[in-house]
Design an enzyme around this catalytic site. Structure first.
Site, PDB file in Angstrom:
ATOM      1  CE  LYS A   1      -1.996  -1.064   3.954  1.00  0.00           C
ATOM      2  NZ  LYS A   1      -1.333  -2.342   4.275  1.00  0.00           N
TER       3      LYS A   1
ATOM      4  NE  ARG B   1      -4.975  -1.244   9.790  1.00  0.00           N
ATOM      5  CZ  ARG B   1      -3.840  -0.869   9.202  1.00  0.00           C
ATOM      6  NH1 ARG B   1      -3.802   0.152   8.399  1.00  0.00           N
ATOM      7  NH2 ARG B   1      -2.766  -1.552   9.409  1.00  0.00           N
TER       8      ARG B   1
ATOM      9  NE  ARG C   1       7.691  -2.297   6.412  1.00  0.00           N
ATOM     10  CZ  ARG C   1       6.382  -2.252   6.558  1.00  0.00           C
ATOM     11  NH1 ARG C   1       5.632  -1.718   5.611  1.00  0.00           N
ATOM     12  NH2 ARG C   1       5.824  -2.765   7.624  1.00  0.00           N
TER      13      ARG C   1
ATOM     14  NE  ARG D   1       5.749  -0.168  10.196  1.00  0.00           N
ATOM     15  CZ  ARG D   1       4.667  -0.259   9.445  1.00  0.00           C
ATOM     16  NH1 ARG D   1       4.627   0.380   8.287  1.00  0.00           N
ATOM     17  NH2 ARG D   1       3.638  -0.962   9.825  1.00  0.00           N
TER      18      ARG D   1
ATOM     19  NE  ARG E   1       1.848  -4.827  11.128  1.00  0.00           N
ATOM     20  CZ  ARG E   1       2.972  -4.716  10.426  1.00  0.00           C
ATOM     21  NH1 ARG E   1       4.113  -5.157  10.914  1.00  0.00           N
ATOM     22  NH2 ARG E   1       2.949  -4.157   9.235  1.00  0.00           N
TER      23      ARG E   1
HETATM   24  P1  AP5 Z   1       4.855  -1.635   1.960  1.00  0.00           P
HETATM   25  O1  AP5 Z   1       4.580  -0.802   0.772  1.00  0.00           O
HETATM   26  O2  AP5 Z   1       5.564  -1.029   3.097  1.00  0.00           O
HETATM   27  O3  AP5 Z   1       3.524  -2.393   2.439  1.00  0.00           O
HETATM   28  P2  AP5 Z   1       2.245  -1.839   3.196  1.00  0.00           P
HETATM   29  O4  AP5 Z   1       1.049  -2.468   2.574  1.00  0.00           O
HETATM   30  O5  AP5 Z   1       2.282  -0.345   3.289  1.00  0.00           O
HETATM   31  O6  AP5 Z   1       2.465  -2.534   4.619  1.00  0.00           O
HETATM   32  P3  AP5 Z   1       2.375  -1.936   6.088  1.00  0.00           P
HETATM   33  O7  AP5 Z   1       3.142  -2.882   6.964  1.00  0.00           O
HETATM   34  O8  AP5 Z   1       2.744  -0.509   6.129  1.00  0.00           O
HETATM   35  O9  AP5 Z   1       0.856  -2.111   6.370  1.00  0.00           O
HETATM   36  P4  AP5 Z   1       0.145  -2.098   7.711  1.00  0.00           P
HETATM   37  O10 AP5 Z   1      -1.240  -1.981   7.267  1.00  0.00           O
HETATM   38  O11 AP5 Z   1       0.431  -3.229   8.608  1.00  0.00           O
HETATM   39  O12 AP5 Z   1       0.821  -0.870   8.499  1.00  0.00           O
HETATM   40  P5  AP5 Z   1       0.315   0.606   8.824  1.00  0.00           P
HETATM   41  O13 AP5 Z   1       1.478   1.476   8.880  1.00  0.00           O
HETATM   42  O14 AP5 Z   1      -0.826   0.973   7.973  1.00  0.00           O
HETATM   43  O15 AP5 Z   1       5.709  -2.912   1.451  1.00  0.00           O
HETATM   44  C1  AP5 Z   1       6.205  -3.867   2.374  1.00  0.00           C
HETATM   45  C2  AP5 Z   1       7.594  -4.352   1.937  1.00  0.00           C
HETATM   46  O16 AP5 Z   1       7.473  -5.047   0.699  1.00  0.00           O
HETATM   47  C3  AP5 Z   1       8.630  -3.242   1.689  1.00  0.00           C
HETATM   48  O17 AP5 Z   1       9.887  -3.699   2.087  1.00  0.00           O
HETATM   49  C4  AP5 Z   1       8.602  -3.041   0.174  1.00  0.00           C
HETATM   50  O18 AP5 Z   1       9.849  -2.602  -0.315  1.00  0.00           O
HETATM   51  C5  AP5 Z   1       8.288  -4.459  -0.307  1.00  0.00           C
HETATM   52  N1  AP5 Z   1       7.522  -4.459  -1.547  1.00  0.00           N
HETATM   53  C6  AP5 Z   1       6.535  -3.597  -1.912  1.00  0.00           C
HETATM   54  N2  AP5 Z   1       6.055  -3.921  -3.122  1.00  0.00           N
HETATM   55  C7  AP5 Z   1       6.741  -5.040  -3.518  1.00  0.00           C
HETATM   56  C8  AP5 Z   1       6.688  -5.864  -4.693  1.00  0.00           C
HETATM   57  N3  AP5 Z   1       5.818  -5.600  -5.692  1.00  0.00           N
HETATM   58  N4  AP5 Z   1       7.523  -6.922  -4.756  1.00  0.00           N
HETATM   59  C9  AP5 Z   1       8.393  -7.193  -3.732  1.00  0.00           C
HETATM   60  N5  AP5 Z   1       8.490  -6.447  -2.615  1.00  0.00           N
HETATM   61  C10 AP5 Z   1       7.664  -5.383  -2.509  1.00  0.00           C
HETATM   62  O19 AP5 Z   1      -0.275   0.389  10.309  1.00  0.00           O
HETATM   63  C11 AP5 Z   1       0.580   0.120  11.395  1.00  0.00           C
HETATM   64  C12 AP5 Z   1      -0.223   0.077  12.685  1.00  0.00           C
HETATM   65  O20 AP5 Z   1      -0.838   1.358  12.924  1.00  0.00           O
HETATM   66  C13 AP5 Z   1      -1.383  -0.919  12.717  1.00  0.00           C
HETATM   67  O21 AP5 Z   1      -0.964  -2.211  13.110  1.00  0.00           O
HETATM   68  C14 AP5 Z   1      -2.311  -0.265  13.741  1.00  0.00           C
HETATM   69  O22 AP5 Z   1      -1.864  -0.499  15.059  1.00  0.00           O
HETATM   70  C15 AP5 Z   1      -2.144   1.214  13.442  1.00  0.00           C
HETATM   71  N6  AP5 Z   1      -3.105   1.712  12.437  1.00  0.00           N
HETATM   72  C16 AP5 Z   1      -2.809   2.228  11.213  1.00  0.00           C
HETATM   73  N7  AP5 Z   1      -3.930   2.586  10.561  1.00  0.00           N
HETATM   74  C17 AP5 Z   1      -4.959   2.291  11.387  1.00  0.00           C
HETATM   75  C18 AP5 Z   1      -6.363   2.415  11.274  1.00  0.00           C
HETATM   76  N8  AP5 Z   1      -6.954   2.914  10.158  1.00  0.00           N
HETATM   77  N9  AP5 Z   1      -7.133   2.004  12.313  1.00  0.00           N
HETATM   78  C19 AP5 Z   1      -6.577   1.511  13.436  1.00  0.00           C
HETATM   79  N10 AP5 Z   1      -5.247   1.354  13.610  1.00  0.00           N
HETATM   80  C20 AP5 Z   1      -4.442   1.744  12.590  1.00  0.00           C
HETATM   81 MG    MG Z   2       2.491   1.046   4.873  1.00  0.00          MG
END
Ligand code: AP5
Ligand code: MG
Ligand code: ZN
Length: 214
Positions: A11, A86, A125, A158, A169
């Site tokens: 994402k 979410r 990552r 992270r 997660r």
């Molecule tokens: P990346 O692009 O970083 O993936 P992502 O989908 O953004 O994954 P996240 O871990 O950020 O998602 P998340 O939903 O768990 O975390 P968030 O920060 O939202 O890619 C991942 C890796 O893969 C990277 O190394 C990249 O280089 C690699 N990659 C990418 N594309 C690739 C490809 N095509 N091929 C190979 N490799 C590739 O949330 C974190 C925490 O915050 C949650 O757990 C929760 O506690 C809180 N939170 C956030 N939003 C909310 C909400 N709306 N409600 C409640 N709590 C929330």
């Molecule tokens: Mg992300």
């Protein structure tokens, strides 16, 4: 646009590429919350313990942060929401917030990636502390280990990318966020995109989906 998908689906990576192309705001709820934790704001202090366990932060905290962020000037011409909504209540609150401003979501892009691939992506990552660019130690390594290609900033891992937290997660996604797909399915806004392949292949798929007529 909303970017939906499990942890590690890409994402943030795809939202960064789309932002460069369309010059709209990239609003990541995770980045907003991590920033609040770092600055030790009231929201950050309450959110930290949920994030450390890989659980969702309570809706009211996230909604407050998003509502405030959507007021910034850069969001006027459009925005990409990454990691929000979410939960079904978050999606309902977003729809109401936008309706009050006479606008609505155009696209919900849902990225799907198999679970074993998600685990590998998260384990490797690395993120730039300065500009937020994402790398992967195997799939997308920086030219100089530990340093960002774009700004030479330090790359970090992270806290919630430890294996136990990653598994928590993924479970939380299945339980609390996957049901959102059902609410968007059947509406013309939903675009389900295969998230496996190179970054550019996935981007091309998203672009062809959003250029297709509704
Ligand atoms: P990346 O692009 O970083 O993936 P992502 O989908 O953004 O994954 P996240 O871990 O950020 O998602 P998340 O939903 O768990 O975390 P968030 O920060 O939202 O890619 C991942 C890796 O893969 C990277 O190394 C990249 O280089 C690699 N990659 C990418 N594309 C690739 C490809 N095509 N091929 C190979 N490799 C590739 O949330 C974190 C925490 O915050 C949650 O757990 C929760 O506690 C809180 N939170 C956030 N939003 C909310 C909400 N709306 N409600 C409640 N709590 C929330
Ligand atoms: Mg992300
Ligand atoms: Zn950087």
């Amino acid at each position: 646009m909303i970017m939906l998908g499990p942890p590690g689906a890409g994402k943030g990576t795809q939202a960064n590429l789309l932002q460069e192309r369309f010059h709209v705001a990239h609003i990541s709820s995770g980045d907003l919350l991590r920033g609040a934790v770092k600055r030790k704001t009231a929201i950050g202090q309450r959110a930290k313990r949920f994030m450390d366990r890989g659980e969702l932060v309570p809706d009211d905290l996230v909604l407050g942060a998003i509502e405030e962020r959507l007021q910034h000037d850069d969001a006027r011409q459009g925005f990409i929401l990454d990691g929000f909504p979410r939960t079904v209540p978050q999606a309902d609150a977003l729809a109401a917030m936008l309706a009050a401003q006479g606008t609505a979501i155009d696209y919900v892009v849902s990225l799907s990636v198999p679970r074993d691939e998600l685990v590998k992506r998260l384990a490797g990552r690395r993120t730039c502390r300065e500009c937020g660019t994402m790398y992967h130690i195997i799939f997308d390594p920086p030219s100089n280990p530990g340093l960002c290609n774009k700004c030479n900033g330090e790359l970090y891992q992270r806290d919630d990318d430890q294996e136990d937290t990653v598994l928590a997660r993924l479970e939380v996604y299945d339980r609390e966020t996957a049901p959102l797909l059902a609410t968007y399915r059947g509406r013309s806004v939903l675009r389900e995109v295969n998230g496996v392949g190179s970054r550019d292949q996935v981007l091309a798929r998203i672009l062809s989906e959003v250029q297709r007529d509704k």
